[in-house]
Scaffold this motif. Structure first.
Motif, mmCIF file in Angstrom:
data_model
loop_
_atom_site.group_PDB
_atom_site.id
_atom_site.type_symbol
_atom_site.label_atom_id
_atom_site.label_comp_id
_atom_site.label_asym_id
_atom_site.label_seq_id
_atom_site.Cartn_x
_atom_site.Cartn_y
_atom_site.Cartn_z
ATOM 1 N N UNK A 61 -66.957 -49.446 53.003
ATOM 2 C CA UNK A 61 -65.985 -49.630 53.783
ATOM 3 C C UNK A 61 -64.764 -50.632 54.685
ATOM 4 N N UNK A 62 -65.095 -51.628 54.479
ATOM 5 C CA UNK A 62 -64.507 -53.317 54.933
ATOM 6 C C UNK A 62 -64.117 -53.733 54.119
ATOM 7 N N UNK A 106 -66.115 -58.541 60.784
ATOM 8 C CA UNK A 106 -66.993 -57.600 60.733
ATOM 9 C C UNK A 106 -68.047 -57.460 60.587
ATOM 10 N N UNK A 107 -68.940 -58.156 59.886
ATOM 11 C CA UNK A 107 -70.439 -58.090 60.439
ATOM 12 C C UNK A 107 -70.680 -58.975 61.367
ATOM 13 N N UNK A 108 -69.960 -60.175 62.300
ATOM 14 C CA UNK A 108 -70.276 -59.932 63.526
ATOM 15 C C UNK A 108 -70.299 -59.023 64.522
ATOM 16 N N UNK A 109 -68.893 -58.020 64.407
ATOM 17 C CA UNK A 109 -69.000 -57.242 65.078
ATOM 18 C C UNK A 109 -70.343 -55.954 65.039
ATOM 19 N N UNK A 120 -60.314 -61.993 52.872
ATOM 20 C CA UNK A 120 -61.649 -61.624 52.389
ATOM 21 C C UNK A 120 -62.848 -61.928 53.322
ATOM 22 N N UNK A 121 -62.843 -63.129 53.435
ATOM 23 C CA UNK A 121 -63.776 -63.802 53.430
ATOM 24 C C UNK A 121 -63.668 -64.055 55.595
ATOM 25 N N UNK A 122 -63.448 -64.197 55.968
ATOM 26 C CA UNK A 122 -62.661 -64.326 57.342
ATOM 27 C C UNK A 122 -62.750 -62.624 57.855
#
Length: 148
Positions: free
Chosen positions: A13-14, A62-65, A55-57
């Motif tokens: 989704x991200x 998003x992974x942290x959240x 995209x990387x940032x």
């Protein structure tokens, strides 16, 4: 659903949201010059580089959240190790993603052979990068759901 399945869905989704929102942001900035103007090349070069960085940032944030929300909602920690199944699924996802990107790269180079404008090559490269990212996420989800 397992942690890995949820993470694959969030990654899918991200990736879609990041790509679509960035394309919508950059579309109005397309230069007005001819097809071969230096501004057109600068536009496509900056499009690719900035999309990669954004995209990387965004994926990191998003992974942290996702990990914070996962921990709050389930009161479980994310798995700290990857067993052989995780590594095998990761390799299959990487293989499929790489195959899709290389296929897109070859098609992009083929577009130059049949005398298409350079913009077509850039568009094919960008789309193949996006589709390869989506393919990797779908492959992970599929293999975690169905097995190897």
């Amino acid at each position: 659903m397992t942690y890995q399945e949820k993470k694959s869905i969030v990654s899918l989704i991200s990736a879609i949201l990041i790509f679509v929102s960035y394309c919508l942001y950059m579309y109005p900035q397309y230069p007005e010059g001819g097809l071969e103007s230096i501004e057109t090349f600068r536009y496509w070069g900056s499009f690719v580089l900035i999309l990669t960085l954004v995209s990387i940032v965004a994926h990191i944030i998003i992974s942290i959240i996702f990990n914070i929300i996962f921990r709050i909602t389930t009161r479980e920690k994310e798995p700290r190790f990857a067993d052989e199944l995780d590594k095998l699924i990761e390799l299959k996802a990487f293989r499929n993603s790489f195959f899709v990107f290389i296929l897109g790269f070859l098609i992009a180079m083929g577009s130059l052979i049949i005398y298409q404008p350079l913009q077509v090559m850039f568009i094919i490269l960008i789309i193949s990068g996006f589709i390869s990212d989506v393919t990797g996420s779908i492959t992970k989800f599929y293999h975690y759901r169905r097995g190897v």
